[in-house]
Design a protein around this motif. Structure first.
Motif, short mmCIF file in Angstrom:
data_model
loop_
_atom_site.label_atom_id
_atom_site.label_comp_id
_atom_site.label_asym_id
_atom_site.label_seq_id
_atom_site.Cartn_x
_atom_site.Cartn_y
_atom_site.Cartn_z
N ASP A 184 -4.17 8.34 -16.62
CA ASP A 184 -5.32 7.80 -15.94
C ASP A 184 -5.16 6.33 -15.59
O ASP A 184 -5.54 5.89 -14.51
CB ASP A 184 -6.54 8.00 -16.85
CG ASP A 184 -7.80 8.05 -16.03
OD1 ASP A 184 -7.78 8.75 -14.99
OD2 ASP A 184 -8.78 7.39 -16.40
N GLY A 244 1.96 1.73 -3.37
CA GLY A 244 0.84 2.23 -4.16
C GLY A 244 0.67 3.73 -3.97
O GLY A 244 0.39 4.47 -4.92
N LEU A 245 0.87 4.18 -2.75
CA LEU A 245 0.77 5.61 -2.45
C LEU A 245 1.81 6.40 -3.25
O LEU A 245 1.52 7.44 -3.86
CB LEU A 245 1.00 5.82 -0.95
CG LEU A 245 0.95 7.24 -0.42
CD1 LEU A 245 -0.47 7.77 -0.54
CD2 LEU A 245 1.38 7.28 1.04
N LEU A 262 0.81 6.48 -6.82
CA LEU A 262 -0.33 7.38 -7.06
C LEU A 262 0.16 8.82 -7.18
O LEU A 262 -0.27 9.58 -8.04
CB LEU A 262 -1.34 7.25 -5.91
CG LEU A 262 -2.67 7.97 -6.12
CD1 LEU A 262 -3.39 7.45 -7.35
CD2 LEU A 262 -3.57 7.80 -4.89
N LEU A 269 -4.08 3.20 -7.43
CA LEU A 269 -5.17 3.24 -6.46
C LEU A 269 -5.57 1.83 -6.02
O LEU A 269 -5.85 1.60 -4.86
CB LEU A 269 -6.37 3.98 -7.08
CG LEU A 269 -7.41 4.48 -6.09
CD1 LEU A 269 -6.78 5.45 -5.09
CD2 LEU A 269 -8.55 5.18 -6.83
N ARG A 270 -5.57 0.90 -7.00
CA ARG A 270 -5.88 -0.50 -6.65
C ARG A 270 -4.89 -0.99 -5.60
O ARG A 270 -5.25 -1.66 -4.65
CB ARG A 270 -5.75 -1.40 -7.89
CG ARG A 270 -7.01 -1.50 -8.71
CD ARG A 270 -6.98 -2.78 -9.55
NE ARG A 270 -5.85 -2.84 -10.46
CZ ARG A 270 -5.84 -2.34 -11.68
NH1 ARG A 270 -6.91 -1.74 -12.15
NH2 ARG A 270 -4.78 -2.44 -12.45
N GLN A 271 -3.62 -0.61 -5.81
CA GLN A 271 -2.61 -1.08 -4.88
C GLN A 271 -2.70 -0.38 -3.53
O GLN A 271 -2.55 -1.00 -2.49
CB GLN A 271 -1.23 -0.88 -5.48
CG GLN A 271 -0.26 -1.87 -4.90
CD GLN A 271 1.09 -1.72 -5.53
OE1 GLN A 271 1.19 -1.59 -6.73
NE2 GLN A 271 2.12 -1.74 -4.71
N LEU A 272 -2.99 0.93 -3.59
CA LEU A 272 -3.13 1.69 -2.35
C LEU A 272 -4.29 1.13 -1.53
O LEU A 272 -4.26 1.13 -0.31
CB LEU A 272 -3.35 3.17 -2.68
CG LEU A 272 -3.64 4.09 -1.50
CD1 LEU A 272 -2.49 4.09 -0.52
CD2 LEU A 272 -3.88 5.52 -1.97
N LYS A 273 -5.31 0.66 -2.23
CA LYS A 273 -6.46 0.09 -1.51
C LYS A 273 -6.17 -1.30 -0.96
O LYS A 273 -7.02 -1.93 -0.35
CB LYS A 273 -7.69 0.07 -2.43
CG LYS A 273 -8.29 1.46 -2.48
CD LYS A 273 -9.48 1.70 -3.39
CE LYS A 273 -10.26 0.57 -3.92
NZ LYS A 273 -11.07 0.92 -5.09
N GLU A 315 0.83 -1.21 0.00
CA GLU A 315 0.00 0.00 0.00
C GLU A 315 0.87 1.26 0.00
O GLU A 315 0.55 2.25 -0.66
CB GLU A 315 -0.94 0.00 1.20
CG GLU A 315 -2.05 -1.04 1.08
CD GLU A 315 -2.75 -1.32 2.41
OE1 GLU A 315 -3.78 -1.98 2.38
OE2 GLU A 315 -2.24 -0.91 3.46
N ARG A 365 -2.92 5.92 -12.68
CA ARG A 365 -3.63 6.29 -11.46
C ARG A 365 -4.51 5.15 -10.97
O ARG A 365 -4.50 4.79 -9.79
CB ARG A 365 -4.50 7.54 -11.74
CG ARG A 365 -5.33 8.01 -10.55
CD ARG A 365 -6.26 9.13 -10.94
NE ARG A 365 -7.23 8.75 -11.96
CZ ARG A 365 -8.30 8.00 -11.76
NH1 ARG A 365 -8.56 7.54 -10.56
NH2 ARG A 365 -9.13 7.69 -12.75
N ARG A 366 -5.23 4.52 -11.90
CA ARG A 366 -6.10 3.40 -11.50
C ARG A 366 -5.32 2.27 -10.88
O ARG A 366 -5.72 1.68 -9.88
CB ARG A 366 -6.83 2.83 -12.72
CG ARG A 366 -7.96 3.68 -13.21
CD ARG A 366 -8.34 3.18 -14.59
NE ARG A 366 -9.13 4.17 -15.27
CZ ARG A 366 -10.42 4.02 -15.54
NH1 ARG A 366 -11.02 2.91 -15.21
NH2 ARG A 366 -11.08 4.97 -16.14
#
Ligand code: GDP
Length: 454
Positions: free
Chosen positions: A144, A134-135, A138, A151-155, A131, A147-148
């Motif tokens: 785009d 991922g941050l 991001l 974000l999947r990884q950050l989540k 995560e 970014r997606r």
């Protein structure tokens, strides 16, 4: 951690969290046990938790620094898990330097190291390692699709998966260990072992699938590399300029002026594409140019796609020189505006796949070339759309885990201890992926790449 490290770690840190100054607003974050002291010192009081509060920031001798919106997040409900104060001030350089000066005078405060806020969040269990990565992705996402993915990884999609796999391996391992305990009771261990290995086989499949699309998603972080190559004066720089719609490469009527590689980053419908203009590939005595040519050839060899540009007005131009390139090569005939006569114009109306006729000078054929590039990027990245694995680090650890599972499987019927040991290796690799085990040495490497204030 040495005593000195621990001491510096316990210090409260501060940094500018927003972008380049001057700016309308700048955000300064403070994290650590002295965050409340910083607020009290600068605002004269502690604002209500989690409520934007207007305050005049003042130095200890009563000089006003700025009108600010301040926020107070008492631990553990903050991004780092520590006490956090946030100052939203006007983004002038003098404002920030006065604020930093005031903060530095408060006992126990020091400027943050790169990535230190995120590192503290990780150490306080707010994020796992994937995560945190991922941050970082991001923050650096340009397109785009990047970014997606970030974000999947950050989540926590990859982290959660890895953790669930790790638990299942530990479960299978427990069955085997139970077998070890019952080892003098005949058939029981055999059945337990078979049951555990069935679980292992299913897991192996899942991890293997996750690894499948990793090449594409790693590329999504970096961008698809498209090299523009070809003989000198074919119009490579001119084409690059046109594609990038800005003047980046040197365009000159003399051969060999593009001595180095020039990169242009394009956002093609959300997909990142890096275009490389390689130096005029030709024999040269000039050592500087030779080096340029060598680097160009190396980069072009690593490219995912090569646009081989030739001057269509020169009949003798050999289409594609012998090059050991595994990437697909598109033949692009340039200077279409110079060709006249029925033959040329009939030829230009039969474009085959991966064959293009353009004029970098007047723009003819460029929309078709760009559309083809976009379709290529879409097809390339499309396969990895839902990919979880976006870094070499992830891929290496998943592979390590997978290899250990495969070894365990091959040991079917052999000693339980041997299989249990392989399962331990597999679980350990997954633990390192999320940072649950054995990570001290890794942390420096990962967080060093972050910016200050993150
Ligand atoms: P490079 O060495 O391959 O990078 O080639 P350049 O981009 O520097 O171009 C070499 C020369 O060809 C320059 O004088 C350009 O203006 C010219 N040129 C490039 N593309 C075209 C084109 O489509 N038509 C015409 N007529 N000239 C071109």
């Amino acid at each position: 951690m040495t005593t000195q490290d621990r001491h510096s770690y316990e210090k409260t840190i501060y940094a500018l969290a927003s972008g380049r100054l001057p700016s309308a607003i700048a955000i300064v974050r403070v994290s650590g046990s002295k965050a409340s002291a910083a607020l009290e010192s600068l605002c004269g009081r502690l604002p209500a938790p989690r409520a934007a509060t207007l305050a005049t920031l003042k130095t200890t001798d009563g000089n006003a620094i700025d009108e600010s919106v301040v926020l107070w997040f008492p631990r553990p409900h903050s991004s780092t898990g520590e006490d956090v104060a946030e100052f939203q001030v006007h983004g002038g350089r003098a404002v920030i330097s006065a604020l930093f000066d005031a903060l530095s005078r408060i006992d126990g405060l020091r400027p943050a190291e790169p990535g230190e806020f995120t590192r503290r969040a990780f150490e306080n269990g707010k994020l796992d390692l994937t995560e945190a990565e991922g941050l970082d992705d991001l923050i650096h996402a340009d397109t785009d699709q990047q970014r997606r993915q970030a974000l999947r990884q950050l989540k926590g999609l990859l982290g959660d998966k890895a953790e669930s796999w790790r638990k299942q391996i530990i479960g299978a391992s427990a069955l085997i260990e139970a077998g070890i305990d019952f080892s003098d009771e005949g058939d029981v261990p055999q059945e337990l072992q078979a049951h555990a290995l069935r679980k292992v086989a299913a897991l192996k499949n899942e991890i293997d699938k996750a690894l499948g699309a990793s090449a594409q998603s790693e590329r999504l972080r970096e961008g698809l590399i498209v090299a523009i190559a070809g003989p000198p004066n074919a119009g490579k720089s001119t084409l690059l300029n046109r594609l990038a719609r800005r003047e980046v490469a040197i365009v000159s009527p003399h051969a060999g002026t593009t001595r180095d590689i020039i990169e242009v980053h394009l956002d093609l419908d959300g997909y990142p594409v890096t275009l490389l203009d390689t130096a005029g590939v030709r024999d040269t005595e000039d050592p500087v140019e030779q080096e340029g040519v060598r680097r160009a050839q190396q980069r072009a060899r690593d490219a995912d796609l090569v646009l081989w540009l030739v001057d269509a007005s020169r009949a003798s131009e050999k289409p594609i020189s012998k090059r050991e390139n595994h990437a697909p090569v598109w033949l692009v005939r340039n200077k279409l505006d110079l060709i006249q006569g029925p033959h040329a114009s009939s030829e230009k109306h039969v474009p085959e796949t991966s064959r293009f006729y353009i004029s970098a000078e007047n723009g003819e054929g460029i929309p078709e070339l760009l559309a083809a590039l976009m379709a290529y990027a879409q097809a390339y990245f499309g396969a990895g759309e839902s990919a979880l694995v976006s870094r070499e680090r992830h891929r290496a650890l998943l592979r390590e885990s997978l290899d250990a599972l495969a070894r365990a499987e091959r040991m079917s019927g052999q000693g339980d201890e041997l299989i249990a040991e392989q399962l331990r290796i597999a679980a350990h690799a997954l633990g390192r992926l999320t940072g649950r085990v054995d990570v001290e040495d890794l942390l420096d490497v990962i967080f060093r790449e972050f910016c200050i204030g993150k």
